[in-house]
Design a protein around this motif. Sequence first.
Motif, PDB file in Angstrom:
ATOM      1  N   THR A 152      34.489  40.855  24.920  1.00 41.07           N
ATOM      2  CA  THR A 152      35.190  39.968  25.851  1.00 41.07           C
ATOM      3  C   THR A 152      35.758  40.769  27.008  1.00 41.07           C
ATOM      4  N   PHE A 153      35.612  40.232  28.204  1.00 37.94           N
ATOM      5  CA  PHE A 153      36.252  40.792  29.401  1.00 37.94           C
ATOM      6  C   PHE A 153      37.465  39.921  29.668  1.00 37.94           C
ATOM      7  N   ASN A 154      38.651  40.479  29.475  1.00 39.11           N
ATOM      8  CA  ASN A 154      39.896  39.743  29.649  1.00 39.11           C
ATOM      9  C   ASN A 154      40.442  40.036  31.046  1.00 39.11           C
ATOM     10  N   MET A 155      40.472  39.009  31.896  1.00 39.91           N
ATOM     11  CA  MET A 155      40.882  39.190  33.290  1.00 39.91           C
ATOM     12  C   MET A 155      42.323  39.664  33.417  1.00 39.91           C
ATOM     13  N   ALA A 156      43.236  39.121  32.607  1.00 41.63           N
ATOM     14  CA  ALA A 156      44.638  39.541  32.684  1.00 41.63           C
ATOM     15  C   ALA A 156      44.754  41.022  32.361  1.00 41.63           C
ATOM     16  N   ASN A 157      44.086  41.459  31.305  1.00 40.79           N
ATOM     17  CA  ASN A 157      44.118  42.879  30.942  1.00 40.79           C
ATOM     18  C   ASN A 157      43.486  43.737  32.023  1.00 40.79           C
ATOM     19  N   LEU A 178      36.601  43.781  42.961  1.00 45.03           N
ATOM     20  CA  LEU A 178      35.715  44.219  41.886  1.00 45.03           C
ATOM     21  C   LEU A 178      35.731  43.210  40.736  1.00 45.03           C
ATOM     22  N   ILE A 179      36.907  42.827  40.304  1.00 40.02           N
ATOM     23  CA  ILE A 179      37.029  41.882  39.191  1.00 40.02           C
ATOM     24  C   ILE A 179      36.468  40.520  39.584  1.00 40.02           C
ATOM     25  N   ALA A 180      36.687  40.114  40.820  1.00 41.24           N
ATOM     26  CA  ALA A 180      36.120  38.842  41.291  1.00 41.24           C
ATOM     27  C   ALA A 180      34.591  38.890  41.255  1.00 41.24           C
ATOM     28  N   GLU A 181      34.007  40.014  41.665  1.00 38.62           N
ATOM     29  CA  GLU A 181      32.549  40.174  41.591  1.00 38.62           C
ATOM     30  C   GLU A 181      32.061  40.063  40.150  1.00 38.62           C
ATOM     31  N   CYS A 182      32.784  40.691  39.239  1.00 37.22           N
ATOM     32  CA  CYS A 182      32.399  40.632  37.824  1.00 37.22           C
ATOM     33  C   CYS A 182      32.430  39.188  37.322  1.00 37.22           C
ATOM     34  N   LEU A 185      42.744  33.551  38.418  1.00 33.03           N
ATOM     35  CA  LEU A 185      41.761  33.054  39.388  1.00 33.03           C
ATOM     36  C   LEU A 185      42.404  32.919  40.768  1.00 33.03           C
ATOM     37  N   LYS A 186      43.647  32.466  40.803  1.00 31.97           N
ATOM     38  CA  LYS A 186      44.359  32.330  42.083  1.00 31.97           C
ATOM     39  C   LYS A 186      44.534  33.694  42.747  1.00 31.97           C
ATOM     40  N   ILE A 187      44.899  34.717  41.969  1.00 32.06           N
ATOM     41  CA  ILE A 187      45.050  36.071  42.515  1.00 32.06           C
ATOM     42  C   ILE A 187      43.743  36.523  43.161  1.00 32.06           C
ATOM     43  N   LEU A 188      42.634  36.318  42.446  1.00 33.19           N
ATOM     44  CA  LEU A 188      41.329  36.746  42.957  1.00 33.19           C
ATOM     45  C   LEU A 188      40.946  35.972  44.213  1.00 33.19           C
ATOM     46  N   LEU A 189      41.141  34.658  44.192  1.00 36.04           N
ATOM     47  CA  LEU A 189      40.801  33.837  45.358  1.00 36.04           C
ATOM     48  C   LEU A 189      41.687  34.191  46.560  1.00 36.04           C
ATOM     49  N   ASP A 190      42.960  34.478  46.310  1.00 40.09           N
ATOM     50  CA  ASP A 190      43.855  34.879  47.404  1.00 40.09           C
ATOM     51  C   ASP A 190      43.370  36.176  48.055  1.00 40.09           C
ATOM     52  N   HIS A 235      28.672  38.266  51.342  1.00 35.20           N
ATOM     53  CA  HIS A 235      28.885  38.539  49.917  1.00 35.20           C
ATOM     54  C   HIS A 235      30.253  38.018  49.475  1.00 35.20           C
ATOM     55  N   ILE A 236      31.300  38.333  50.231  1.00 33.96           N
ATOM     56  CA  ILE A 236      32.663  37.901  49.898  1.00 33.96           C
ATOM     57  C   ILE A 236      32.726  36.380  49.844  1.00 33.96           C
ATOM     58  N   ARG A 237      32.127  35.720  50.803  1.00 32.73           N
ATOM     59  CA  ARG A 237      32.135  34.247  50.829  1.00 32.73           C
ATOM     60  C   ARG A 237      31.357  33.665  49.656  1.00 32.73           C
ATOM     61  N   SER A 238      30.285  34.322  49.267  1.00 29.61           N
ATOM     62  CA  SER A 238      29.503  33.873  48.116  1.00 29.61           C
ATOM     63  C   SER A 238      30.316  33.998  46.824  1.00 29.61           C
ATOM     64  N   VAL A 239      30.994  35.122  46.656  1.00 28.02           N
ATOM     65  CA  VAL A 239      31.850  35.323  45.477  1.00 28.02           C
ATOM     66  C   VAL A 239      32.960  34.270  45.475  1.00 28.02           C
ATOM     67  N   GLN A 240      33.576  34.068  46.617  1.00 26.59           N
ATOM     68  CA  GLN A 240      34.654  33.082  46.743  1.00 26.59           C
ATOM     69  C   GLN A 240      34.158  31.686  46.369  1.00 26.59           C
ATOM     70  N   GLN A 241      33.007  31.312  46.879  1.00 21.78           N
ATOM     71  CA  GLN A 241      32.458  29.988  46.594  1.00 21.78           C
ATOM     72  C   GLN A 241      32.144  29.827  45.101  1.00 21.78           C
ATOM     73  N   THR A 242      31.590  30.856  44.510  1.00 24.91           N
ATOM     74  CA  THR A 242      31.275  30.801  43.071  1.00 24.91           C
ATOM     75  C   THR A 242      32.545  30.618  42.249  1.00 24.91           C
ATOM     76  N   LEU A 243      33.602  31.355  42.583  1.00 27.26           N
ATOM     77  CA  LEU A 243      34.856  31.225  41.836  1.00 27.26           C
ATOM     78  C   LEU A 243      35.495  29.845  42.069  1.00 27.26           C
ATOM     79  N   LYS A 244      35.426  29.343  43.286  1.00 29.89           N
ATOM     80  CA  LYS A 244      35.964  28.014  43.575  1.00 29.89           C
ATOM     81  C   LYS A 244      35.237  26.943  42.758  1.00 29.89           C
ATOM     82  N   GLU A 245      33.931  27.074  42.641  1.00 26.36           N
ATOM     83  CA  GLU A 245      33.146  26.088  41.892  1.00 26.36           C
ATOM     84  C   GLU A 245      33.512  26.063  40.411  1.00 26.36           C
ATOM     85  N   HIS A 246      34.065  27.153  39.905  1.00 28.96           N
ATOM     86  CA  HIS A 246      34.398  27.237  38.490  1.00 28.96           C
ATOM     87  C   HIS A 246      35.903  27.158  38.231  1.00 28.96           C
ATOM     88  N   SER A 247      36.652  26.819  39.264  1.00 28.60           N
ATOM     89  CA  SER A 247      38.111  26.746  39.057  1.00 28.60           C
ATOM     90  C   SER A 247      38.517  25.343  38.663  1.00 28.60           C
TER      91      SER A 247
END
Length: 167
Positions: free
Chosen positions: A33-38, A81-85, A122-127, A155-167
């Motif tokens: 497991t990849f734990n984002m908080a950790n 980096l974590i947002a990309e992951c 997720l908010k931290i990453l999107l911010d 690339h940044i916009r693509s990562v942002q869009q992917t995270l938004k779609e899953h929030s």
Amino acid sequence: MGSWGITERESDYGLDLLGTIVATQLKAVDFATFNMANALEIIKTDIMEEIRQANRGCSAEDLVFYFSENFPHNFTHGALLIAECLADYYCTGELIVTEYVGENYDPVDHRIKEITVTDAELKILLDELRKVQNPEHDLYQSWFEDSDREKWLAHIRSVQQTLKEHS
């Protein structure tokens, strides 16, 4: 920081941070497991220790200055980096991380099938993704070639869009 690509996972600093996450978090859970908080806490701790080590022996006032100057910049790199992951995981259903083992640092790929992330993380990453798109941001300004900046921005916009779609 040396770099040989557009993404954080293609930068020396990003790979160093990911290596720290691998060594401190992922190995301990056998890459289950990849734990984002950790992961966010690990990069914060790593950045703070790096700043402390680089500025040993300086006055408390100078150390506060170095933290105020360096921590936000380095944290942004870590958050990207974590947002990309996370975006890779969302796009493929797994996150592949490479561990370098043995005396020859042989690469071993691990497939992580589970990521834990809360709305707060997720908010931290999107911010952070939003902030770096400001033309006044240091990271935005750091690209020498406009063509590289455009690739990075896409690339940044693509990562942002992917995270938004899953929030």
